[in-house]
Scaffold this motif. Sequence first.
Motif, PDB file in Angstrom:
ATOM      1  N   PHE A 120       1.237  -1.336  -0.430  1.00  0.00           N
ATOM      2  CA  PHE A 120      -0.018  -0.002  -0.194  1.00  0.00           C
ATOM      3  C   PHE A 120       0.639   1.616  -0.176  1.00  0.00           C
ATOM      4  CE2 PHE A 120      -1.566   2.970   2.691  1.00  0.00           C
ATOM      5  CZ  PHE A 120      -2.361   3.871   2.035  1.00  0.00           C
ATOM      6  N   LEU A 121       1.597   1.478   1.058  1.00  0.00           N
ATOM      7  CA  LEU A 121       2.742   2.418   1.204  1.00  0.00           C
ATOM      8  C   LEU A 121       3.394   2.748   0.051  1.00  0.00           C
ATOM      9  CD1 LEU A 121       3.555   4.870   3.194  1.00  0.00           C
ATOM     10  CD2 LEU A 121       5.245   3.340   4.415  1.00  0.00           C
ATOM     11  N   LYS A 122       3.615   1.291  -1.131  1.00  0.00           N
ATOM     12  CA  LYS A 122       4.403   2.272  -2.024  1.00  0.00           C
ATOM     13  C   LYS A 122       4.041   1.907  -3.768  1.00  0.00           C
ATOM     14  CE  LYS A 122       7.070  -0.544  -5.312  1.00  0.00           C
ATOM     15  NZ  LYS A 122       7.197  -2.446  -6.069  1.00  0.00           N
ATOM     16  N   GLU A 123       2.435   2.363  -3.406  1.00  0.00           N
ATOM     17  CA  GLU A 123       1.898   2.542  -3.879  1.00  0.00           C
ATOM     18  C   GLU A 123       1.079   4.128  -4.020  1.00  0.00           C
ATOM     19  OE1 GLU A 123       0.878   1.635  -7.276  1.00  0.00           O
ATOM     20  OE2 GLU A 123       2.093  -0.427  -6.623  1.00  0.00           O
ATOM     21  N   LEU A 124       0.914   4.460  -3.070  1.00  0.00           N
ATOM     22  CA  LEU A 124       0.528   5.520  -2.737  1.00  0.00           C
ATOM     23  C   LEU A 124       1.522   6.152  -2.916  1.00  0.00           C
ATOM     24  CD1 LEU A 124      -0.900   7.838  -0.793  1.00  0.00           C
ATOM     25  CD2 LEU A 124       0.413   6.825   1.509  1.00  0.00           C
ATOM     26  N   LEU A 125       3.635   6.186  -2.420  1.00  0.00           N
ATOM     27  CA  LEU A 125       4.221   7.378  -3.100  1.00  0.00           C
ATOM     28  C   LEU A 125       4.392   7.183  -4.035  1.00  0.00           C
ATOM     29  CD1 LEU A 125       6.517   5.512  -0.066  1.00  0.00           C
ATOM     30  CD2 LEU A 125       5.774   7.949  -0.485  1.00  0.00           C
ATOM     31  N   LEU A 176      -6.028  -6.901   3.845  1.00  0.00           N
ATOM     32  CA  LEU A 176      -6.806  -7.189   2.781  1.00  0.00           C
ATOM     33  C   LEU A 176      -7.379  -5.577   2.007  1.00  0.00           C
ATOM     34  CD1 LEU A 176      -8.829 -10.622   3.480  1.00  0.00           C
ATOM     35  CD2 LEU A 176      -6.935 -10.290   1.370  1.00  0.00           C
ATOM     36  N   VAL A 177      -8.105  -5.351   3.284  1.00  0.00           N
ATOM     37  CA  VAL A 177      -8.422  -3.621   2.494  1.00  0.00           C
ATOM     38  C   VAL A 177      -7.229  -2.972   2.480  1.00  0.00           C
ATOM     39  CG1 VAL A 177      -8.911  -1.417   4.570  1.00  0.00           C
ATOM     40  CG2 VAL A 177      -9.785  -3.742   3.969  1.00  0.00           C
ATOM     41  N   TYR A 178      -5.658  -3.465   3.210  1.00  0.00           N
ATOM     42  CA  TYR A 178      -4.302  -2.826   2.840  1.00  0.00           C
ATOM     43  C   TYR A 178      -3.961  -2.878   1.114  1.00  0.00           C
ATOM     44  CZ  TYR A 178      -2.733  -1.484   7.418  1.00  0.00           C
ATOM     45  OH  TYR A 178      -3.239  -1.185   8.663  1.00  0.00           O
ATOM     46  N   LEU A 179      -4.038  -4.590   1.002  1.00  0.00           N
ATOM     47  CA  LEU A 179      -4.180  -4.371  -0.533  1.00  0.00           C
ATOM     48  C   LEU A 179      -4.956  -3.678  -1.674  1.00  0.00           C
ATOM     49  CD1 LEU A 179      -2.260  -6.210  -1.885  1.00  0.00           C
ATOM     50  CD2 LEU A 179      -4.009  -8.474  -1.852  1.00  0.00           C
ATOM     51  N   ALA A 180      -6.409  -4.120  -0.870  1.00  0.00           N
ATOM     52  CA  ALA A 180      -7.645  -3.588  -2.478  1.00  0.00           C
ATOM     53  C   ALA A 180      -7.210  -1.876  -2.249  1.00  0.00           C
ATOM     54  CB  ALA A 180      -8.852  -3.632  -1.207  1.00  0.00           C
ATOM     55  N   THR A 181      -7.073  -1.094  -1.439  1.00  0.00           N
ATOM     56  CA  THR A 181      -6.943   0.644  -1.670  1.00  0.00           C
ATOM     57  C   THR A 181      -5.217   0.673  -2.550  1.00  0.00           C
ATOM     58  OG1 THR A 181      -7.592   0.329   0.665  1.00  0.00           O
ATOM     59  CG2 THR A 181      -6.038   2.443   0.138  1.00  0.00           C
ATOM     60  N   ALA A 182      -4.482  -0.263  -1.977  1.00  0.00           N
ATOM     61  CA  ALA A 182      -3.424  -0.462  -2.723  1.00  0.00           C
ATOM     62  C   ALA A 182      -3.201  -0.896  -4.658  1.00  0.00           C
ATOM     63  CB  ALA A 182      -2.289  -1.575  -2.806  1.00  0.00           C
ATOM     64  N   LEU A 183      -3.970  -1.550  -4.912  1.00  0.00           N
ATOM     65  CA  LEU A 183      -5.284  -1.514  -6.485  1.00  0.00           C
ATOM     66  C   LEU A 183      -5.821  -0.537  -6.945  1.00  0.00           C
ATOM     67  CD1 LEU A 183      -6.046  -5.755  -5.587  1.00  0.00           C
ATOM     68  CD2 LEU A 183      -3.983  -4.376  -7.149  1.00  0.00           C
ATOM     69  N   LEU A 184      -6.613   0.111  -5.617  1.00  0.00           N
ATOM     70  CA  LEU A 184      -7.012   1.037  -6.241  1.00  0.00           C
ATOM     71  C   LEU A 184      -6.386   1.768  -6.612  1.00  0.00           C
ATOM     72  CD1 LEU A 184     -10.076   2.202  -3.991  1.00  0.00           C
ATOM     73  CD2 LEU A 184      -9.526   0.719  -6.180  1.00  0.00           C
ATOM     74  N   LEU A 185      -5.506   2.220  -6.195  1.00  0.00           N
ATOM     75  CA  LEU A 185      -3.847   3.446  -6.264  1.00  0.00           C
ATOM     76  C   LEU A 185      -3.044   3.274  -7.465  1.00  0.00           C
ATOM     77  CD1 LEU A 185      -2.639   4.138  -2.604  1.00  0.00           C
ATOM     78  CD2 LEU A 185      -3.643   5.368  -4.192  1.00  0.00           C
ATOM     79  N   ARG A 186      -2.805   1.597  -8.113  1.00  0.00           N
ATOM     80  CA  ARG A 186      -2.461   1.221  -9.358  1.00  0.00           C
ATOM     81  C   ARG A 186      -3.202   1.259  -9.966  1.00  0.00           C
ATOM     82  NH1 ARG A 186       2.306  -1.804  -9.408  1.00  0.00           N
ATOM     83  NH2 ARG A 186       1.620  -2.333 -11.795  1.00  0.00           N
ATOM     84  N   ILE A 187      -5.093   1.438 -10.140  1.00  0.00           N
ATOM     85  CA  ILE A 187      -5.821   1.822 -11.231  1.00  0.00           C
ATOM     86  C   ILE A 187      -5.496   3.852 -11.656  1.00  0.00           C
ATOM     87  CG2 ILE A 187      -8.071   1.914 -11.837  1.00  0.00           C
ATOM     88  CD1 ILE A 187      -8.667   0.148  -9.620  1.00  0.00           C
TER      89      ILE A 187
END
Length: 578
Positions: A120-125, A176-187
Amino acid sequence: MIPLERGQAPEANSRLLIEAQTGRRLRLLFWCLAIALGALEVWAHRNEVNPDSISYIERAEAAAQGDGPALVGGYWSPLYPLLLSVGIRLFHPTIYWEFTFVHMVNLVLYLGDLFCFEIFLKELLAARRTESGLDKGLWPVPEKIVWIWGYLLFLWNSQFWLSPAMVNPDIIVAGLVYLATALLLRIYQGKGTWLLFAGLGVALGVAYLAKTAMFPISFAFLACGFLLLGRTEGSYPHALARSVLATAVFLSVASPLILALSKEKHRVTLGDSGAIAYAELVNGARMWTHWQGEPPGTGSPAHATRKVLGHPPIYEFAEPIAGSYPPWYDPSYWYEGIRPHFSCKGQLWVLFRSANSYLKLFSRSGALYVVFLAVIVLVGKAGKWDWGGSRMSLVWLPSLAALTMYALVLVEQRYVSPFAVMLIEWVLTSTRFSASKAETLRKRTAPVVVLALVVAMAWPVTRDLRDTLANRPYEPWEVAVGLHKMGIPPGARVGSIGTGLSAYWAHLAGVQIIAEVSERDQTSFSSADPARKEEALRKFSELGARVVVMKNSSAAQSIEGWQKVAGTDYYVWRPAGH
């Protein structure tokens, strides 16, 4: 070695190599720290459980012994006991080590959460790097500092909000919530492939199997994924196709549980925990156990626990539910027939209580006040906030929706922890500051944030170390051993004065509580005259209880026949001739 790009100086390549090595060392440091602190925490609290824990453990044990349907219930979600049952089958822990084993499973799940949080943090950055339109001369917080803040916030969260020592499925939901939010960040970054949307559906479906509340929250994630891709690519039909795939995958993962629950309850249901909680907290239905249909308007129980004596009230529940304490093994059975309904007065009171809970949540240890004060002061002096625009807000909408949903019923720190942590990270990465203030950030603000979180963690870590060294005896285990020494074998039926919710000794001893004077009615028993007490105790015996167990020395001393369990504050009463 990192290859040189065309026109890139050797010095630049050397700098990138040093940064990569520093990043690996930083990651290794915090992983070692997370393992050490997590292991200390679960070991210090290895014998601590809660009423929910016992239900999950007993369902896991039943599944490990071949009773697969035990995993499906209207109140408890199946994923957590399923994982526990796999561990039980593989390692066969003895009853003495069972609670410790479950905590070790939690430690593994906690490390899984850290891995998902890193993603999640990697995708946020990465998402913040793609943003344009920043004011000239204003820069984000250096990524190395954000990583340090993120790791420390995760560790702080594990000490104060969602501890690995808590035996419940929320630790699965967090990852799973961290992971789902990371996927939104990739989108958000324009990487919304078919495979990514399928992965989003899987993550959300598995999250529902871990906790019923994730079903409505999942649709917020799916809707935001659709809107993000549509706005990013400018093609909503294209986004709709991939969102339909994500929804289909989500429903394919979730539907077996929905069908099984609906078949068991003879009605369409996603799970009854939300409806029961709303009726209890908003409509005023009796909480946790022994709902008899009060107050009027909350429905009529299809099969309530049986009130067999009025004063003191004794409730019997020997059949047909299993477990060491049947009322909590499957609350949805005993609350079948409850009808939650909207109440303006009740809802306003719950919202007030939720606001207070959020304030207390934010106030835990005081560290967050220091963190935000330091950042706000820096931004106020020479910077600004950049929230990322309307597209970025779609990434955080599911987290805000989750916080709102819980506010309508019940806010507990373990429920809202992952959503709150991610929103805090978003706030920290939204700061922009003048290049001239970079030194101030490096020398003052960043160390203040780090120090606030580290100092806050010092007390719980010290407490855990002290408790580990003290190695105090665990009273429920002592009670279980004492019952066996008194000739009460596993499988025996017993009575309880005082709530069975916290009677962990019953599980450890392998006995079943079949009737009780609940904790809220215990004063009624204690203040009764000797004749009425003897009548109540005889009623327990008539119901089939071999003994009655109570934690109340004054009540025990007021009537003959009580025997103290050695080394504990518990007392046992035996009927004559037993």
